[in-house]
Design a protein around this motif. Structure first.
Motif, PDB file in Angstrom:
ATOM      1  N   UNK A 153       0.824  -1.197   0.000  1.00  0.00           N
ATOM      2  CA  UNK A 153       0.000   0.000   0.000  1.00  0.00           C
ATOM      3  C   UNK A 153       0.864   1.255   0.000  1.00  0.00           C
ATOM      4  N   UNK A 154       2.052   1.135   0.582  1.00  0.00           N
ATOM      5  CA  UNK A 154       2.991   2.247   0.555  1.00  0.00           C
ATOM      6  C   UNK A 154       4.287   1.768  -0.079  1.00  0.00           C
ATOM      7  N   UNK A 155       5.292   2.589  -0.091  1.00  0.00           N
ATOM      8  CA  UNK A 155       6.576   2.238  -0.692  1.00  0.00           C
ATOM      9  C   UNK A 155       7.647   2.052   0.371  1.00  0.00           C
ATOM     10  N   UNK A 156       7.251   1.607   1.564  1.00  0.00           N
ATOM     11  CA  UNK A 156       8.219   1.301   2.607  1.00  0.00           C
ATOM     12  C   UNK A 156       8.841  -0.063   2.367  1.00  0.00           C
ATOM     13  N   UNK A 157      10.111  -0.167   2.684  1.00  0.00           N
ATOM     14  CA  UNK A 157      10.770  -1.474   2.587  1.00  0.00           C
ATOM     15  C   UNK A 157      11.997  -1.459   3.495  1.00  0.00           C
ATOM     16  N   UNK A 158      12.081  -2.436   4.387  1.00  0.00           N
ATOM     17  CA  UNK A 158      13.165  -2.495   5.352  1.00  0.00           C
ATOM     18  C   UNK A 158      12.784  -1.781   6.635  1.00  0.00           C
ATOM     19  N   UNK A 159      13.496  -2.112   7.710  1.00  0.00           N
ATOM     20  CA  UNK A 159      13.194  -1.574   9.029  1.00  0.00           C
ATOM     21  C   UNK A 159      14.428  -0.886   9.585  1.00  0.00           C
ATOM     22  N   UNK A 160      14.240   0.325  10.100  1.00  0.00           N
ATOM     23  CA  UNK A 160      15.334   1.066  10.723  1.00  0.00           C
ATOM     24  C   UNK A 160      15.384   0.741  12.212  1.00  0.00           C
ATOM     25  N   UNK A 161      16.576   0.388  12.700  1.00  0.00           N
ATOM     26  CA  UNK A 161      16.774  -0.023  14.088  1.00  0.00           C
ATOM     27  C   UNK A 161      17.755   0.901  14.784  1.00  0.00           C
ATOM     28  N   UNK A 162      17.603   1.031  16.086  1.00  0.00           N
ATOM     29  CA  UNK A 162      18.502   1.896  16.836  1.00  0.00           C
ATOM     30  C   UNK A 162      18.633   1.416  18.263  1.00  0.00           C
ATOM     31  N   UNK A 163      19.816   1.613  18.847  1.00  0.00           N
ATOM     32  CA  UNK A 163      20.029   1.349  20.266  1.00  0.00           C
ATOM     33  C   UNK A 163      19.450   2.456  21.128  1.00  0.00           C
ATOM     34  N   UNK A 164      19.356   3.653  20.564  1.00  0.00           N
ATOM     35  CA  UNK A 164      18.954   4.812  21.348  1.00  0.00           C
ATOM     36  C   UNK A 164      17.500   4.754  21.781  1.00  0.00           C
TER      37      UNK A 164
END
Length: 813
Positions: free
Chosen positions: A782-793
């Protein structure tokens, strides 16, 4: 704003034919022939045997059909458009430019004439006694500007400004606001007009958005849509209003043409208001009320300037780049001479006074335009105004209007006819594209400019986010505009957004220019295309084919992810335990990275060295692959001791520089900057973030990509193709196993026992991943998102000096 295109015109067979064509637009084997037409409509298609038309041939058939239609004669300046486009706009090859409401394009011939004049002449400051050039050009530019509005210097001053916004601001700050004044403005207005109300409110004036309609007696009724108050701003309000008698000086503002939708407004309001024949709040304007009209003509002047000899507005704002592309940063405020006396300027600058005394409060302002134009005018830019008007005069505004109207009408009709396989509409169009409306607003909304504002809908009637349309269009070289176009009133009116919803959207994180394009099922803005004098049928046709190819559903979707978020596609089954199959680091933003063998340090700022550097041009602007494609050829690596950065590129000697901090850091940037300048062929330098944290990542965090999700996007289950496609997403962490898009439901990810990271958000994709992957995302998501952003913070934990290792098990929650 109930002008959503109804598509119920009298020539219903036009829509039937267009609908059938929209279903068949991409089907190979189209048979071509011209349509036989009776007067005012289309006949039945005749398909000659054996003639197959695909691709360009199909486009040629559609063009013949258009040219033989009812508006064909209005198109193309008598057949000159293709030659003009090739000779004067050659830079548009491969680009479909449809943002003329934002800025039209300059002709290459026009620009060469401007530059030739500068090469041959000497121009000095026009305030200098020995000035060469300038004065005569200024007056010629004023005369040409006034002539465009069918008026002269006998009736109007033409004051040069930096643009329409500066012109509107000049009126706002000079108008004699008082507690007896009112500032009324139509809801459909640019933010630059809405900003004027701050001046009014600061002086306790009344300010309100209004609607304009026609009464039974033919007079215009102007009614407030609601009181405007600022309870949070002490000193503002109406506590001091109407305390005494006397004459009130008031201002009414509206656009000649909406920059959001292209709706054109009835300029008779100018005369009716100036003649006190309108009703405001149900009452006829009294003798003690003096009304002035502020007309925003910035958009209208692109193709159809108002005739001020018929509709003598008091103040008119324009920008020249909207008319002929160059110069930018230059506009004008037209001030009706018998209205100029009402404006009260406070500031004066160089060139605007006859005399000024430093030791005393004593000065006398110059007469006419000179008294309004602070400082030195942009005299070199003003030299270009003549060439701009010459470009327009070659064609004439009437022919430009005919040409762009023909393209707009054709494109809007084709868009309105598009239907999904279940019969649901594809395009929701805003404006006055259907003539003959009988409502009372039709007396004020009288026409349609060369603009089509719209949103796209799926077969289930849900909205396609406008950012998705923008991204997919950009990948095809289509330039269009998305958002609310700095016109919140028109936007909310057409989209049905209440003030409360707008405020709630903002409090939920939405602001202008972000990617939150659909909230609570409603779009927050729209897509806008607009035509200019050099637009062609091929521009319109390419855009329509883009809509048909990317958004027209020709068959029922099968097990397709229409949510894009946590409800990820599950068309493939789980392929085993999850493992970290690859770690990748990109030391320099937008350049190639390297694969880690073994383990690598990770901290709150991300992977060690990831996007620690970026390349900037001389002005300090960061360069990316979008701007400089050669950056994709720059490879980076780090030695085994992690103390040296190695740069390499075709035809270059590899460069090794120390990445140890201190004095060596500046040496690294200097040597690498020189090396990169040599390869990229432009002066540039290397920027570095703090060693303690932060990087140049666009969206922040470390990017996790799933091999199974990538595999789901590809037509064939070929591991080599999957591996190559994975790298086009530029992952930091590549995960193998699990189900496609399973990662989107995770909130926390752990690699082995040492490192845990939390999900920041999904990663929005652009055309840099390639049109094929982008199109696949469009079909499956439905959108153009792909992949996940990760962070320790975000609350994740890592042991001191933690390192993440390739091959680690992956767990999630």
């Amino acid at each position: 704003m109930d002008g959503v295109l109804a598509g119920k015109g009298g020539e219903w067979w036009v829509e039937v034919v267009a609908t059938v064509r929209s279903w068949l637009g991409l089907v190979a084997g189209w048979k071509g022939a011209a349509m036989e037409r009776g007067k005012g409509g289309r006949g039945v298609a005749s398909w000659p045997e054996g003639e197959e038309e695909e691709g360009l041939e199909a486009s040629s058939w559609r063009k013949r059909e258009f040219l033989e239609g009812r508006r064909g004669e209005a198109y193309g300046y008598g057949g000159e458009i293709d030659a003009m486009r090739a000779a004067e706009f050659s830079r548009l090859k491969g680009t479909v430019y449809l943002d003329h409401a934002g800025a039209t394009l300059y002709s290459e011939v026009q620009l060469r004439k401007c530059l030739g004049k500068l090469e041959r002449s000497v121009f000095s400051n026009p305030h200098s006694g020995s000035s060469k050039g300038g004065g005569g050009s200024f007056e010629a530019a004023r005369a040409a500007t006034l002539s465009m509005f069918n008026t002269t210097g006998e009736d109007y001053y033409c004051v040069f400004t930096s643009g329409a916004t500066a012109s509107l601001k000049l009126v706002g700050e000079s108008f004699p606001w008082s507690a007896q004044s009112s500032f009324l403005y139509t809801k459909d207005n640019h933010n630059s007009v809405l900003g004027v109300r701050n001046y009014a409110l600061d002086q306790e004036s009344e300010a309100a958005a209004v609607s304009v309609s026609a009464g039974s007696d033919g007079r215009f009724d102007i009614d407030a849509l609601g009181p405007l108050s600022r309870p949070s701003s002490p000193g503002r309000g109406r506590s001091k209003r109407r305390g005494g008698g006397g004459k009130s000086v008031n201002l009414f503002a509206f656009p000649a043409e909406s920059n959001f939708s292209g709706v054109r407004y009835n300029l008779d309001v100018v005369n009716e208001l100036r003649g006190r024949r309108c009703r405001i709040g149900g009452r006829t304007i009294g003798g003690g009320q003096e009304w002035f009209v502020l007309l925003d003509a910035a958009k209208a002047c692109c193709t159809s300037p108002p005739d001020l000899s018929k509709y003598p507005a008091d103040f008119v704002a324009i920008s020249f780049y909207k008319i002929f592309g160059y110069p930018s940063g230059l506009g004008a405020l037209l001030i009706r001479k018998d209205s100029a006396k009402v404006l009260q300027r406070k500031y004066y600058g160089g060139g605007t006074v006859k005399v000024s005394v430093a030791e005393e409060d004593y000065f006398r302002r110059r007469d006419e335009e000179d008294g309004w134009e602070d400082g030195t005018l942009p005299f070199l830019s003003l030299e270009a105004v003549h060439e701009g008007f010459e470009q327009i005069r070659k064609l004439s505004f009437q022919k430009i209007e005919d040409h762009t109207s023909a393209l707009t009408e054709y494109t809007a009709r084709e868009m309105d006819a598009m239907r999904h396989c279940n019969g649901e509409r594809v395009c929701e169009i805003y404006g006055r594209h259907t003539p003959g409306s009988k409502d009372t607003k039709a007396a004020f909304e009288v026409g349609q400019g060369p603009v089509i504002a719209f949103n796209l809908m799926r077969s289930d009637s849900s909205y396609v986010g406008y950012k998705k349309v923008e991204t997919l269009g950009e990948a095809r070289g289509i330039v269009l505009r998305t958002g609310c176009h700095c016109n919140p009133g028109a936007c909310s009116g057409f989209l049905g957004l209440t003030p409360e919803e707008t405020r709630l959207n903002f409090e939920s994180g939405h602001s202008c220019w972000d990617d939150k394009d659909v909230m609570n099922g409603k779009p927050t803005g729209a897509v806008r295309i607009s035509f200019g004098y050099m637009s062609t049928f091929e521009d319109a046709d390419s855009f329509l084919e883009f809509l048909r190819g990317c958004f027209l559903e020709r068959q029922e979707p099968l097990s397709r992810d229409l949510t894009g978020g946590a409800n990820g596609t599950t068309t493939s089954t789980t392929t085993g335990e999850l493992a970290l199959s690859g770690i990748f680091v990109y030391p320099i933003k937008s350049c190639q990275g390297f694969r880690v063998r073994g383990s690598w340090p990770v901290s709150e700022s991300g992977l060690f060295l990831d996007r620690r550097w970026a390349i900037a041009d001389e002005s300090g602007a960061i360069l990316t692959q979008k701007k400089v494609r050669e950056m994709t050829q720059v490879s980076t690596d780090v030695d085994a001791s992690r103390t040296e950065l190695v740069l390499d590129a075709p035809g270059m000697v590899p460069l090794k520089v120390s990445i140890v901090g201190g004095a060596d850091s500046s040496a690294l940037r200097e040597r690498a900057g020189s090396w990169l300048s040599s390869f990229l062929g432009r002066k540039c330098r290397l920027l570095e973030t703090s060693c303690d944290g932060g990087n140049f990542s666009n969206q922040g965090g470390c990017l996790l990509v799933s091999e199974e999700s990538v595999r789901n996007l590809l037509p064939d289950d070929d591991q080599e193709a999957v591996s190559k496609a994975c790298m086009r997403f530029r992952p930091n962490f590549l995960v193998k196993g699990g189900a496609p898009f399973q990662e989107e439901s995770w909130t926390r990810v752990s690699f082995g026992k040492a490192v845990g990271l939390e999900k920041v958000r999904e990663c929005g994709r652009c055309g840099m991943i390639g049109r094929d992957l982008l199109d696949s995302l469009n079909k499956k998501r439905k959108n153009l998102n792909f992949g996940v952003l990760l962070s320790l913070s975000g609350g994740g934990a890592a042991a001191p000096q933690a390192e993440v290792a390739e091959g680690s098990s992956v767990t999630f929650s």
